[in-house]
Design a protein around this motif. Structure first.
Motif, PDB file in Angstrom:
ATOM      1  N   SER A  81       0.849  -1.185   0.000  1.00 31.25           N
ATOM      2  CA  SER A  81       0.000   0.000   0.000  1.00 31.25           C
ATOM      3  C   SER A  81       0.886   1.236   0.000  1.00 31.25           C
ATOM      4  O   SER A  81       1.952   1.244   0.625  1.00 31.25           O
TER       5      SER A  81
ATOM      6  N   ALA B 113       2.358   4.377   1.258  1.00 32.22           N
ATOM      7  CA  ALA B 113       2.495   4.712   2.671  1.00 32.22           C
ATOM      8  C   ALA B 113       1.911   6.086   2.990  1.00 32.22           C
ATOM      9  O   ALA B 113       1.986   7.009   2.182  1.00 32.22           O
ATOM     10  N   GLY B 114       1.321   6.220   4.172  1.00 37.77           N
ATOM     11  CA  GLY B 114       0.835   7.502   4.653  1.00 37.77           C
ATOM     12  C   GLY B 114       1.921   8.226   5.417  1.00 37.77           C
ATOM     13  O   GLY B 114       3.038   7.712   5.539  1.00 37.77           O
ATOM     14  N   PRO B 115       1.661   9.433   5.927  1.00 43.22           N
ATOM     15  CA  PRO B 115       0.369  10.120   5.856  1.00 43.22           C
ATOM     16  C   PRO B 115       0.069  10.628   4.446  1.00 43.22           C
ATOM     17  O   PRO B 115       0.980  10.895   3.666  1.00 43.22           O
ATOM     18  N   TYR B 116      -1.227  10.742   4.126  1.00 41.09           N
ATOM     19  CA  TYR B 116      -1.658  11.151   2.795  1.00 41.09           C
ATOM     20  C   TYR B 116      -1.995  12.636   2.781  1.00 41.09           C
ATOM     21  O   TYR B 116      -2.652  13.143   3.685  1.00 41.09           O
TER      22      TYR B 116
ATOM     23  N   GLU C 171      -3.810   9.624   8.360  1.00 38.82           N
ATOM     24  CA  GLU C 171      -3.072   8.430   8.749  1.00 38.82           C
ATOM     25  C   GLU C 171      -3.493   7.239   7.894  1.00 38.82           C
ATOM     26  O   GLU C 171      -4.655   7.125   7.479  1.00 38.82           O
ATOM     27  N   GLN C 172      -2.565   6.349   7.660  1.00 41.05           N
ATOM     28  CA  GLN C 172      -2.812   5.196   6.802  1.00 41.05           C
ATOM     29  C   GLN C 172      -3.922   4.307   7.344  1.00 41.05           C
ATOM     30  O   GLN C 172      -4.803   3.868   6.597  1.00 41.05           O
ATOM     31  N   ASP C 173      -3.942   4.055   8.639  1.00 36.78           N
ATOM     32  CA  ASP C 173      -4.960   3.177   9.223  1.00 36.78           C
ATOM     33  C   ASP C 173      -6.359   3.758   9.077  1.00 36.78           C
ATOM     34  O   ASP C 173      -7.329   3.018   8.878  1.00 36.78           O
TER      35      ASP C 173
ATOM     36  N   THR D 135      -7.204   3.139   5.099  1.00 31.43           N
ATOM     37  CA  THR D 135      -7.325   1.769   4.621  1.00 31.43           C
ATOM     38  C   THR D 135      -8.531   1.049   5.223  1.00 31.43           C
ATOM     39  O   THR D 135      -9.060   0.120   4.622  1.00 31.43           O
TER      40      THR D 135
ATOM     41  N   ARG E  74      -6.418  -1.164   0.554  1.00 34.57           N
ATOM     42  CA  ARG E  74      -5.040  -0.834   0.181  1.00 34.57           C
ATOM     43  C   ARG E  74      -5.009   0.403  -0.713  1.00 34.57           C
ATOM     44  O   ARG E  74      -5.735   0.498  -1.697  1.00 34.57           O
ATOM     45  N   VAL E  75      -4.165   1.355  -0.368  1.00 37.19           N
ATOM     46  CA  VAL E  75      -4.072   2.607  -1.121  1.00 37.19           C
ATOM     47  C   VAL E  75      -3.168   2.418  -2.333  1.00 37.19           C
ATOM     48  O   VAL E  75      -2.027   1.968  -2.220  1.00 37.19           O
TER      49      VAL E  75
ATOM     50  N   ILE F   5      -7.812   9.978  -2.503  1.00 36.00           N
ATOM     51  CA  ILE F   5      -7.051   8.779  -2.153  1.00 36.00           C
ATOM     52  C   ILE F   5      -7.714   7.590  -2.834  1.00 36.00           C
ATOM     53  O   ILE F   5      -8.850   7.230  -2.515  1.00 36.00           O
TER      54      ILE F   5
END
Length: 221
Positions: A35, A37-40, A45-47, A50, A55-56, A71
């Motif tokens: 995926s 990775a964040g931050p986006y 935050e990635q969590d 997702t 999956r980003v 995103i």
């Protein structure tokens, strides 16, 4: 002079070794299951992301506004947009964003203690893949997060987005002066309406919003 003797590698072993090396290089640069990775957009935050779209796969960061972020995930798209003028950005029919969202949701929104903000959220189930929306309105400023063609958006998605806008809006709108300004007029309210026959800001912006629309029937999209 020293001489080193190298034994010849059997042809099959050589092929296996080459394939192993190629596979290793591919995974180093990004395997198919990885995926982004964040931050986006420097914020999310990635969590948080997702859990909604999976999956980003890619991220679009539009810096021409206070916040403009798309995103792209394996299960849909999550959009985050902020505005210094929610009357133009989120209002419909010449009404401000508060009145517009009160009409859509049938309520006055969720008051956020310690702020002048209200949060509105809802599920638009008028299409094959329902879209979930959440809005933070504070004065004339606003922030929204919503899904586009998400395969499994439902009321739990709406609840998750509501918590995300509460979590991130203060950060995204930090320093925005219009958070303390009047939210704007309402077309049908004599006390605050625009002059008769004069098109509202929302109506003037309608054509540009439709050109960028990914989800009809919702404010500011």
């Amino acid at each position: 002079m020293l001489r080193f003797k190298f034994s010849r590698m059997p042809p099959l072993c050589a092929v296996v070794m080459v394939l192993f090396m190629v596979a290793s290089v591919g995974c180093t640069s990004g395997c198919a299951g990885d995926s982004v990775a964040g931050p986006y957009c420097g914020v999310f935050e990635q969590d948080d992301v997702t859990s909604i779209v999976g999956r980003v796969e890619s991220v679009e960061d539009e810096r021409s506004s206070v916040m403009g972020c798309r995103i792209h995930g394996e299960r849909g798209i999550l959009v985050a947009i902020s505005t210094t003028d929610s009357w133009v950005g989120f209002g419909q029919g010449g009404n401000n964003a508060f009145t517009t969202l009160e009409t859509i949701t049938g309520g006055e929104g969720r008051e956020i203690p310690g702020t002048g903000a209200r949060v509105f959220s809802y599920l638009d189930a008028s299409r094959q893949y329902p879209d979930a929306y959440a809005y933070w309105l504070e004065g004339r400023a606003g922030f929204t997060m919503y899904t586009v063609v998400a395969e499994d958006a439902d009321e739990t998605t709406v609840a998750a987005l509501e918590e995300l806008v509460i979590k991130y809006a203060p950060q995204v709108l930090d320093g925005v002066a219009s958070r303390t300004e009047d939210p704007g007029p309402n077309w049908n309210d004599p006390a605050t309406s625009a002059p008769s026959g004069e098109p509202s800001a929302a109506q003037t912006a309608e054509s540009s919003r439709e050109a960028e629309s990914t989800s009809t029937g919702s404010p500011g999209q």
